[in-house]
Motif scaffolding. Structure first.
Motif, PDB file in Angstrom:
ATOM      1  N   LEU A   1       0.826  -1.214   0.000  1.00 56.63           N
ATOM      2  CA  LEU A   1       0.000   0.000   0.000  1.00 56.63           C
ATOM      3  C   LEU A   1       0.859   1.261   0.000  1.00 56.63           C
ATOM      4  O   LEU A   1       0.484   2.270  -0.603  1.00 56.63           O
ATOM      5  CB  LEU A   1      -0.942  -0.011   1.201  1.00 56.63           C
ATOM      6  CG  LEU A   1      -2.165  -0.926   1.045  1.00 56.63           C
ATOM      7  CD1 LEU A   1      -2.854  -1.145   2.384  1.00 56.63           C
ATOM      8  CD2 LEU A   1      -3.150  -0.355   0.026  1.00 56.63           C
ATOM      9  N   LYS A   2       2.009   1.218   0.654  1.00 57.21           N
ATOM     10  CA  LYS A   2       2.911   2.371   0.601  1.00 57.21           C
ATOM     11  C   LYS A   2       3.406   2.601  -0.824  1.00 57.21           C
ATOM     12  O   LYS A   2       3.483   3.737  -1.296  1.00 57.21           O
ATOM     13  CB  LYS A   2       4.086   2.170   1.561  1.00 57.21           C
ATOM     14  CG  LYS A   2       3.723   2.359   3.030  1.00 57.21           C
ATOM     15  CD  LYS A   2       4.904   2.114   3.947  1.00 57.21           C
ATOM     16  CE  LYS A   2       5.939   3.222   3.827  1.00 57.21           C
ATOM     17  NZ  LYS A   2       7.073   2.993   4.757  1.00 57.21           N
TER      18      LYS A   2
ATOM     19  N   PHE B   1      -5.929  -2.007  11.104  1.00 54.21           N
ATOM     20  CA  PHE B   1      -5.208  -3.229  10.736  1.00 54.21           C
ATOM     21  C   PHE B   1      -3.695  -3.008  10.743  1.00 54.21           C
ATOM     22  O   PHE B   1      -2.917  -3.924  11.008  1.00 54.21           O
ATOM     23  CB  PHE B   1      -5.679  -3.690   9.354  1.00 54.21           C
ATOM     24  CG  PHE B   1      -5.033  -4.957   8.852  1.00 54.21           C
ATOM     25  CD1 PHE B   1      -5.341  -6.191   9.418  1.00 54.21           C
ATOM     26  CD2 PHE B   1      -4.127  -4.913   7.807  1.00 54.21           C
ATOM     27  CE1 PHE B   1      -4.754  -7.365   8.942  1.00 54.21           C
ATOM     28  CE2 PHE B   1      -3.535  -6.079   7.334  1.00 54.21           C
ATOM     29  CZ  PHE B   1      -3.844  -7.303   7.902  1.00 54.21           C
ATOM     30  N   PHE B   2      -3.265  -1.766  10.454  1.00 55.69           N
ATOM     31  CA  PHE B   2      -1.836  -1.474  10.336  1.00 55.69           C
ATOM     32  C   PHE B   2      -1.246  -0.759  11.549  1.00 55.69           C
ATOM     33  O   PHE B   2      -0.101  -0.297  11.482  1.00 55.69           O
ATOM     34  CB  PHE B   2      -1.581  -0.639   9.071  1.00 55.69           C
ATOM     35  CG  PHE B   2      -1.920  -1.357   7.801  1.00 55.69           C
ATOM     36  CD1 PHE B   2      -1.213  -2.497   7.409  1.00 55.69           C
ATOM     37  CD2 PHE B   2      -2.960  -0.932   6.995  1.00 55.69           C
ATOM     38  CE1 PHE B   2      -1.529  -3.170   6.242  1.00 55.69           C
ATOM     39  CE2 PHE B   2      -3.290  -1.594   5.825  1.00 55.69           C
ATOM     40  CZ  PHE B   2      -2.571  -2.717   5.444  1.00 55.69           C
TER      41      PHE B   2
ATOM     42  N   TRP C   1     -13.910  -3.368   2.930  1.00 52.72           N
ATOM     43  CA  TRP C   1     -13.815  -1.978   2.453  1.00 52.72           C
ATOM     44  C   TRP C   1     -13.138  -1.935   1.083  1.00 52.72           C
ATOM     45  O   TRP C   1     -13.616  -1.274   0.153  1.00 52.72           O
ATOM     46  CB  TRP C   1     -13.031  -1.166   3.478  1.00 52.72           C
ATOM     47  CG  TRP C   1     -13.116   0.328   3.320  1.00 52.72           C
ATOM     48  CD1 TRP C   1     -14.004   1.030   2.564  1.00 52.72           C
ATOM     49  CD2 TRP C   1     -12.269   1.298   3.950  1.00 52.72           C
ATOM     50  NE1 TRP C   1     -13.764   2.380   2.679  1.00 52.72           N
ATOM     51  CE2 TRP C   1     -12.706   2.572   3.537  1.00 52.72           C
ATOM     52  CE3 TRP C   1     -11.199   1.196   4.842  1.00 52.72           C
ATOM     53  CZ2 TRP C   1     -12.093   3.753   3.963  1.00 52.72           C
ATOM     54  CZ3 TRP C   1     -10.590   2.379   5.272  1.00 52.72           C
ATOM     55  CH2 TRP C   1     -11.033   3.633   4.838  1.00 52.72           C
ATOM     56  N   LEU C   2     -12.045  -2.650   0.950  1.00 45.50           N
ATOM     57  CA  LEU C   2     -11.315  -2.681  -0.324  1.00 45.50           C
ATOM     58  C   LEU C   2     -12.152  -3.330  -1.429  1.00 45.50           C
ATOM     59  O   LEU C   2     -12.057  -2.943  -2.598  1.00 45.50           O
ATOM     60  CB  LEU C   2     -10.006  -3.456  -0.156  1.00 45.50           C
ATOM     61  CG  LEU C   2      -8.922  -2.783   0.690  1.00 45.50           C
ATOM     62  CD1 LEU C   2      -7.854  -3.799   1.090  1.00 45.50           C
ATOM     63  CD2 LEU C   2      -8.283  -1.616  -0.064  1.00 45.50           C
ATOM     64  N   LEU C   3     -12.985  -4.321  -1.054  1.00 47.08           N
ATOM     65  CA  LEU C   3     -13.796  -5.046  -2.034  1.00 47.08           C
ATOM     66  C   LEU C   3     -15.209  -4.469  -2.145  1.00 47.08           C
ATOM     67  O   LEU C   3     -16.172  -5.199  -2.345  1.00 47.08           O
ATOM     68  CB  LEU C   3     -13.843  -6.530  -1.670  1.00 47.08           C
ATOM     69  CG  LEU C   3     -12.504  -7.277  -1.743  1.00 47.08           C
ATOM     70  CD1 LEU C   3     -12.633  -8.699  -1.200  1.00 47.08           C
ATOM     71  CD2 LEU C   3     -11.953  -7.298  -3.175  1.00 47.08           C
TER      72      LEU C   3
ATOM     73  N   GLU D   1      -5.741   6.156   2.769  1.00 50.07           N
ATOM     74  CA  GLU D   1      -6.792   5.855   3.755  1.00 50.07           C
ATOM     75  C   GLU D   1      -6.644   4.439   4.299  1.00 50.07           C
ATOM     76  O   GLU D   1      -6.819   4.201   5.500  1.00 50.07           O
ATOM     77  CB  GLU D   1      -8.166   6.049   3.124  1.00 50.07           C
ATOM     78  CG  GLU D   1      -8.526   7.504   2.875  1.00 50.07           C
ATOM     79  CD  GLU D   1      -9.790   7.670   2.040  1.00 50.07           C
ATOM     80  OE1 GLU D   1     -10.385   8.752   2.105  1.00 50.07           O
ATOM     81  OE2 GLU D   1     -10.169   6.708   1.316  1.00 50.07           O
ATOM     82  N   ALA D   2      -6.332   3.494   3.420  1.00 58.41           N
ATOM     83  CA  ALA D   2      -6.160   2.109   3.860  1.00 58.41           C
ATOM     84  C   ALA D   2      -4.994   1.983   4.839  1.00 58.41           C
ATOM     85  O   ALA D   2      -5.063   1.214   5.805  1.00 58.41           O
ATOM     86  CB  ALA D   2      -5.934   1.198   2.650  1.00 58.41           C
TER      87      ALA D   2
END
Length: 322
Positions: free
Chosen positions: A123-124, A290-291, A270-272, A284-285
């Motif tokens: 994601l980064k 979670f992270f 959310w992603l799906l 945003e993710a």
């Protein structure tokens, strides 16, 4: 094996084993005789006629501009007299796809730390790409390279500019990671990378694809079977709204993946999201709970290599990218 050749390429690099092959050509593991480094050399099947053509290749153009520890580094682009183009990359031990397949064969599941760490890094890299005006378009485990705890985004040949006027195509993104708006010939943008990220997150836990469709229709059916048919289709362009979705209620994701943390299920859902406008951006993710652990202790990046600009080399001379 490749034949001996007195050119710059073959005096600089000693070729070893073939480590990958596809429609683009093949990839070789090689040894840099000048620096002592191990590198990966992609040999493109299509010939290039001029330096202008090389500079316009999407993968070369973007990687000459990018400098991010979670995007694979292009070290050199070398054109031989016969028009063959060789792209020299930093070497990574394996692809995520191969790692997942090997673990599936051994019934060896990823730890929570590994999943969070790898997804955080992907994601980064996506956030960097999206902030710099383009999206990957073919995010999948085989296009993510792994060395130890480090993972990097690779194969940017299908990437598109976010603000481009390129025609919409169905055949972007490998089918199992293809977002609904692409399958339905609707408008798409960087949110298709986020859909693919959701499918990859699920695959970390399952060690097999979440939506392994056989064709476009079967792919949509499998998505509906898991997520349930969409109620709101306002996100589709008018020409795609005629499509009649199979009427399925769907299955709760946590029923498919038992013993998966609640925050992972929430991020996955959310992603799906069917509606691309409701999917999170990469930034945003990254802020999802979670992270949280990843921000507390960020892993070292021993494979990070920030050096001079990419060298674009030819048997007729050397040009350095600006």
């Amino acid at each position: 094996m490749m034949k001996e050749n007195p050119s710059y390429l073959f005096s600089r690099y000693t070729f070893g084993t073939k480590i990958g092959e596809g429609s683009f050509g093949c990839v070789w593991k090689a040894f840099d005789n000048h620096t002592g480094e191990i590198v990966a050399i992609k040999v493109l099947k299509d010939k290039v006629a001029s330096w202008k053509d090389i500079r316009n290749l999407q993968e070369v153009k973007l990687l000459c501009e990018f400098d991010d520890p979670n995007i694979v580094q292009l070290k050199q682009a070398i054109q031989e007299d016969n028009g063959t183009l060789y792209l020299v990359f930093e070497y990574m031990d394996s692809s995520l796809g191969k790692v997942i397949r090997d673990r599936c064969d051994r019934d060896d599941y990823f730890t929570e730390f590994e999943i969070r760490n790898y997804c955080f890094q992907i994601l980064k890299g996506l956030d960097y790409m999206h902030r710099h005006g383009c999206f990957h378009c073919d995010l999948k485990p085989d296009n993510l390279l792994v060395s130890g705890d480090v993972i990097k985004i690779a194969d940017l040949g299908s990437a598109q500019e976010i603000r481009s006027n390129s025609p919409y195509k169905e055949y972007i993104t490998s089918r199992w990671y293809r977002a609904p708006e692409v399958l339905l010939y609707s408008e798409y943008g960087s949110a298709i990378d986020m859909w693919a990220m959701g499918a990859i997150l699920a695959e970390f836990y399952l060690t097999c694809p979440l939506f392994p469709g056989d064709c476009g229709y079967d792919q949509l059916y499998r998505i509906c079977d898991v997520l349930g048919s969409p109620v709101d289709t306002s996100w589709l362009r008018e020409s795609a709204k005629h499509y009649r979705f199979p009427q399925l209620k769907g299955i709760s994701i946590d029923e498919i993946m038992t013993d998966v943390p609640k925050d992972a299920i929430e991020l996955m859902a959310w992603l799906l999201s069917w509606n691309p406008n409701k999917r999170p951006t990469a930034a945003e993710a990254l802020r999802h709970p979670f992270f949280n652990q990843c921000y507390e202790v960020q892993p070292a990046l021993p494979c990070q290599s920030i050096g001079p600009p990419v060298a674009l080399e030819s048997t007729r001379g050397v040009v350095h990218a600006q």
